[in-house]
Design a protein around this motif. Structure first.
Motif, mmCIF file in Angstrom:
data_model
loop_
_atom_site.group_PDB
_atom_site.id
_atom_site.type_symbol
_atom_site.label_atom_id
_atom_site.label_comp_id
_atom_site.label_asym_id
_atom_site.label_seq_id
_atom_site.Cartn_x
_atom_site.Cartn_y
_atom_site.Cartn_z
ATOM 1 N N GLU A 154 30.691 53.334 65.754
ATOM 2 C CA GLU A 154 31.964 53.042 65.099
ATOM 3 C C GLU A 154 32.785 54.298 64.824
ATOM 4 O O GLU A 154 34.001 54.321 65.050
ATOM 5 C CB GLU A 154 31.714 52.282 63.789
ATOM 6 C CG GLU A 154 32.984 51.902 63.063
ATOM 7 C CD GLU A 154 32.726 51.067 61.810
ATOM 8 O OE1 GLU A 154 33.592 51.088 60.907
ATOM 9 O OE2 GLU A 154 31.669 50.409 61.730
ATOM 10 N N ASN A 155 32.130 55.354 64.353
ATOM 11 C CA ASN A 155 32.871 56.578 64.042
ATOM 12 C C ASN A 155 33.436 57.211 65.312
ATOM 13 O O ASN A 155 34.561 57.730 65.321
ATOM 14 C CB ASN A 155 31.968 57.573 63.322
ATOM 15 C CG ASN A 155 32.745 58.783 62.827
ATOM 16 O OD1 ASN A 155 33.674 58.665 62.039
ATOM 17 N ND2 ASN A 155 32.378 59.961 63.326
ATOM 18 N N GLN A 156 32.657 57.177 66.395
ATOM 19 C CA GLN A 156 33.135 57.728 67.665
ATOM 20 C C GLN A 156 34.333 56.936 68.186
ATOM 21 O O GLN A 156 35.283 57.518 68.720
ATOM 22 C CB GLN A 156 32.000 57.725 68.695
ATOM 23 C CG GLN A 156 30.912 58.743 68.409
ATOM 24 C CD GLN A 156 29.695 58.565 69.309
ATOM 25 O OE1 GLN A 156 29.358 57.448 69.720
ATOM 26 N NE2 GLN A 156 29.026 59.666 69.620
ATOM 27 N N LEU A 157 34.281 55.608 68.033
ATOM 28 C CA LEU A 157 35.410 54.772 68.442
ATOM 29 C C LEU A 157 36.648 55.119 67.617
ATOM 30 O O LEU A 157 37.757 55.235 68.149
ATOM 31 C CB LEU A 157 35.068 53.295 68.261
ATOM 32 C CG LEU A 157 34.173 52.635 69.308
ATOM 33 C CD1 LEU A 157 33.799 51.215 68.868
ATOM 34 C CD2 LEU A 157 34.876 52.589 70.664
ATOM 35 N N LEU A 158 36.445 55.291 66.311
ATOM 36 C CA LEU A 158 37.557 55.619 65.430
ATOM 37 C C LEU A 158 38.200 56.948 65.824
ATOM 38 O O LEU A 158 39.426 57.062 65.902
ATOM 39 C CB LEU A 158 37.067 55.671 63.984
ATOM 40 C CG LEU A 158 38.118 56.016 62.918
ATOM 41 C CD1 LEU A 158 39.185 54.927 62.857
ATOM 42 C CD2 LEU A 158 37.456 56.192 61.559
#
Length: 330
Positions: free
Chosen positions: A149-153
């Motif tokens: 999720e953080n990488q996508l963000l």
């Protein structure tokens, strides 16, 4: 010579597991929805190599005229089985499909293949007597859901993240509602208001309703997300709606609606972000942003470009007559 076999649903379900970056228009449920609201009949094929291994799936919509043959429409097919795109194999797949069309006396054919603009395939279609139409080839983008999720963000454009955080800080509540008759009635009302306000034809009500009522399965989900400014899950007074459809390993952004309050709070960013996370958490590998080409309105294009998806553009729309006995021009 590749061969073609018509598939029942049970066999199609098995083969679809090996198709990647799938598209909604080739899914069984989409074919059933089109057949339900029109005179088209959906036929599904498996294309098989000489060694017996599966090569591709294709859903064709057909309409037959007594004594005169029929019309075949294949939109965004075939779907290759496996994760590759080989021009020579694609020619073999199309040759087998066209031979099947001739057997069924589908003499007028219109196709929009789910393949990139490959020279060899273009040459083959022209030699077979099909002409490329002037309509803009379909284009969109795939977002990989493999990163966390953080990488996508952090992969989002900076301004897109800023708008997302603004919506998150406004205490907007995102929830998923059932596709009940009452909720669908509100969805269609709001969508028709959007079409009238922005003067576009959009998706017919009948197709939206039919897609929403298709039999749910692991590989098919019609998801309605709503945004509320209060602790509510009611669609009646919500400030934004987004519909996404899961089909196999991919989810597609289907409809997005936001009212005046929603636009001020930029809830469209939060709705899309939550739909992406929902797709990821439910096992999808790809998220299709639902169309992005030179004809896309500037505001929508700016919004979708902020996702930084992997762009793709297809080979375009082709039409021609395929008569029994017809062969490829030398």
């Amino acid at each position: 010579m590749y061969s073609v076999k018509e598939l029942p649903y049970s066999e199609w379900q098995v083969q679809i597991q090996s198709c990647h970056k799938t598209n909604m228009l080739q899914f069984w449920q989409y074919g059933d929805a089109k057949a339900e609201i029109s005179n088209w009949n959906a036929v599904r094929f498996l294309i098989i190599r000489e060694d017996g291994s599966p090569a591709a799936l294709a859903q064709v919509l057909s309409f037959n005229f007594p004594l005169f043959g029929g019309i075949a429409r294949m939109n965004r097919g075939p779907m290759l089985i496996g994760d590759y795109e080989n021009s020579q194999e694609l020619v073999k797949v199309f040759t087998a499909l066209f031979e099947e069309f001739k057997k069924r006396w589908w003499i007028l054919v219109q196709i929009a293949p789910e393949i990139n603009d490959l020279t060899l395939v273009n040459q083959f279609l022209i030699k077979f007597g099909l002409k490329k139409l002037s309509s803009t080839p379909y284009a969109s983008g795939f977002l990989s859901l493999i990163p966390n999720e953080n990488q996508l963000l952090m992969s989002l454009k900076k301004k897109w993240r800023y708008s997302l955080r603004k919506a998150q800080s406004s205490n907007v509540n995102i929830s998923i509602v059932e596709g009940s008759n009452a909720n669908l009635e509100v969805l269609l009302k709001r969508y028709n208001e959007l079409k009238e306000e922005n003067e576009f034809s959009g998706i017919p009500d009948s197709l939206i309703l039919s897609l929403s009522k298709q039999k749910k399965a692991k590989e098919w989900q019609f998801n309605i997300f709503i945004a509320n400014t209060k602790n509510s899950k009611s669609i009646e007074n919500c400030c934004g709606i987004l519909v996404s459809i899961r089909h196999g390993d991919t989810t597609t952004y289907f409809i997005g609606i936001s009212g005046e309050v929603g636009r001020e709070l930029q809830v469209n960013f939060l709705l899309l972000w939550e739909s992406i996370l929902h797709a990821k958490n439910n096992g999808c590998v790809w998220f299709d942003i639902g169309g992005l080409d030179e004809s896309t309105p500037k505001g929508i294009a700016h919004f979708k470009n902020g996702i930084k998806s992997e762009p793709y553009s297809l080979i375009g729309e082709w039409r021609g007559f395929i008569l029994p006995g017809k062969s490829i021009k030398k």
